[in-house]
Design a protein around this motif. Structure first.
Motif, short mmCIF file in Angstrom:
data_model
loop_
_atom_site.label_atom_id
_atom_site.label_comp_id
_atom_site.label_asym_id
_atom_site.label_seq_id
_atom_site.Cartn_x
_atom_site.Cartn_y
_atom_site.Cartn_z
N ARG A 105 0.84 -1.21 0.00
CA ARG A 105 0.00 0.00 0.00
C ARG A 105 0.87 1.26 0.00
NH1 ARG A 105 -5.58 -0.10 1.15
NH2 ARG A 105 -6.41 -1.99 0.19
N HIS A 126 -13.59 14.09 6.42
CA HIS A 126 -13.76 15.32 7.20
C HIS A 126 -14.34 16.41 6.28
CE1 HIS A 126 -13.20 17.87 10.60
NE2 HIS A 126 -12.28 18.63 10.05
N TYR A 175 -9.07 14.89 -1.33
CA TYR A 175 -8.83 13.44 -1.40
C TYR A 175 -9.32 12.85 -2.71
CZ TYR A 175 -6.91 13.06 3.21
OH TYR A 175 -6.06 13.18 4.27
N ASP A 204 -9.62 8.92 -4.84
CA ASP A 204 -9.59 7.46 -4.68
C ASP A 204 -8.42 6.88 -5.46
OD1 ASP A 204 -11.84 7.31 -3.05
OD2 ASP A 204 -13.20 7.26 -4.76
N GLY A 221 -6.33 3.34 -1.46
CA GLY A 221 -7.38 3.99 -0.69
C GLY A 221 -7.40 5.48 -0.95
N ALA A 239 -8.45 11.31 13.91
CA ALA A 239 -7.72 10.07 13.69
C ALA A 239 -7.44 9.93 12.19
CB ALA A 239 -8.55 8.88 14.17
N PRO A 240 -6.39 9.22 11.81
CA PRO A 240 -6.06 9.10 10.39
C PRO A 240 -7.23 8.62 9.52
CG PRO A 240 -4.21 8.35 11.68
CD PRO A 240 -5.32 8.63 12.66
N ASN A 241 -8.04 7.68 10.05
CA ASN A 241 -9.12 7.16 9.21
C ASN A 241 -10.31 8.10 9.11
OD1 ASN A 241 -10.11 6.87 11.78
ND2 ASN A 241 -10.46 4.67 11.68
N GLU A 242 -10.26 9.26 9.76
CA GLU A 242 -11.31 10.28 9.64
C GLU A 242 -11.00 11.32 8.56
OE1 GLU A 242 -13.23 11.50 13.67
OE2 GLU A 242 -11.10 11.18 14.11
N LEU A 243 -9.77 11.37 8.09
CA LEU A 243 -9.32 12.49 7.28
C LEU A 243 -10.10 12.64 5.97
CD1 LEU A 243 -5.46 12.11 7.76
CD2 LEU A 243 -7.04 13.63 9.00
N ALA A 244 -10.22 11.55 5.23
CA ALA A 244 -10.84 11.64 3.90
C ALA A 244 -12.32 12.01 3.96
CB ALA A 244 -10.67 10.31 3.16
#
Length: 374
Positions: free
Chosen positions: A62, A328, A337, A339, A343, A321-326
């Motif tokens: 990744r 927000h 962001y 795709d 990811g 948190a990192p998984n909230e960024l895209a």
């Protein structure tokens, strides 16, 4: 509309359209640099070694996909005369060559600066390495934590033994961005002089440059010990705080007018009077003030606290948190962001005229080998 024609037109109008980059780098710093060049419109040809190519393909697929999108892969054995001749022909028409081997390796492979300058005097030859091309530590191996330690940044962080030190590979990424700036400046310079040059980019040197503001700050205050310097980095109403619902926000109310606005939202008595409106007074009571802010925020849920503080013009943000960024909303609204195969990833953050959407995928190993780029 002819979609293929539109894509070609967009590529031709990109900021670095027509710039060819040969990328000999692996893992993170070099590929992050050349990914940025690709997003700015450069043609990036990734030179990979058989049988596996860039080690990131196996160690972290990744990561590889994140920093190699839109490039082409040429899988060649540079010790083979025919393969080396193929890459030399590409170098003859290239604008930038980027490598991150230990000093001397690229020369032994036949692609060092002196050899390339004779063949292509307009070539920018970029070495992105640990400690620079010359010096007592030039041949030392290293990783991000080593460059942070050597530059003084790790000591200031207060990281404990055995910890990662920093949450991001700061030196790796800082060095990549310095190299990006230097390459673009050198391209402008070459437009005037017609001459290429060697760019020796040390990841450690880049971190030393970042330390300049801190050094000036410490010297002005006479903070000449590490304890005193770390203490100076702790400031009132500055940092993360936990709210009633367990979520965190970050405050940056350093200036006096922001402090006054903060006390208008939170009950910070006894620190809300006239005596505390001067930063010097607040700085002397940093620990107590931050403890009082922490207590006050336990009365509010995070989103409500952010809403009230933002309405009062207090510098505040959610701790995401990192998984909230895209997801927000402010970042979605700015179209940051896109795709990708790795990811959702943030595009190059500065939009220039002619830039196309970043590529979604990284190249398969050697996909351009059977038909080498022209």
């Amino acid at each position: 509309m002819d979609v293929a024609w539109s894509a070609r037109e967009a590529a031709a109008s990109a900021p670095l359209a027509g710039v060819r980059v040969l990328d000999f780098t692996e893992l993170l710093p070099g590929p992050f640099l050349t990914q940025s060049l690709a997003e700015l419109g450069a043609e990036v040809i990734k030179i990979e070694r058989p049988p596996h190519g860039d080690n990131a393909r196996r160690l972290s697929p990744r990561l590889f996909a994140a920093v190699n999108r839109g490039k082409r892969s040429l899988c060649v054995n540079l010790k083979d005369a025919a393969d080396r001749a193929q890459v030399l022909a590409l170098a003859d028409a290239a604008d930038v060559l980027v490598e991150s081997y230990r000093p001397g390796v690229i020369d032994r492979l036949g692609f060092g600066f002196d050899a390339m300058a004779e063949r292509n005097p307009r070539l920018l030859h970029v070495s992105l390495n640990s400690y620079g091309a010359k010096g007592a530590r030039a041949a030392w191996p290293g990783h991000d934590v080593n460059y942070l330690a050597a530059s003084g940044a790790l000591a200031l962080s207060g990281a404990e033994a055995g910890s990662a030190g920093m949450p991001l590979p700061v030196a790796d990424l800082a060095g990549a961005v310095y190299a990006l700036a230097a390459i673009n400046a050198a391209l402008v310079q070459r437009a005037r002089t017609g001459q290429g040059q060697r760019l020796d980019v040390s990841l450690t040197d880049c971190m030393l440059h970042w330390m300049n503001p801190r050094l000036a700050y410490f010297r002005q205050a006479g903070a000449d010990t590490l304890v005193a310097q770390r203490a100076m980095l702790e400031r009132p109403a500055y940092g993360p705080f936990t709210c009633r619902d367990g979520r965190q926000l970050a405050l940056g109310a350093l200036e006096d007018h922001f402090w006054v606005a903060l006390t208008g939202v939170l009950d910070l008595s006894p620190y809300d009077g006239e005596a505390w409106r001067a930063y010097r007074a607040r700085s002397a009571a940093t620990g107590a003030i931050n403890q009082r802010i922490a207590q006050a925020l336990l009365a509010l849920d995070r989103d409500e606290a952010v809403r009230r503080l933002a309405a009062a013009d207090v510098p505040v943000s959610e701790v995401l948190a990192p998984n909230e960024l895209a997801m927000h909303p402010p970042f979605v609204a700015r179209g940051l962001y896109t795709d990708t195969a790795a990811g959702p990833l943030c595009r190059f953050p500065v939009r220039l005229a002619g830039m196309a959407e970043p590529a979604a995928t990284a190249p398969a190993l050697g996909e351009a080998t059977t038909k080498a780029p022209e």
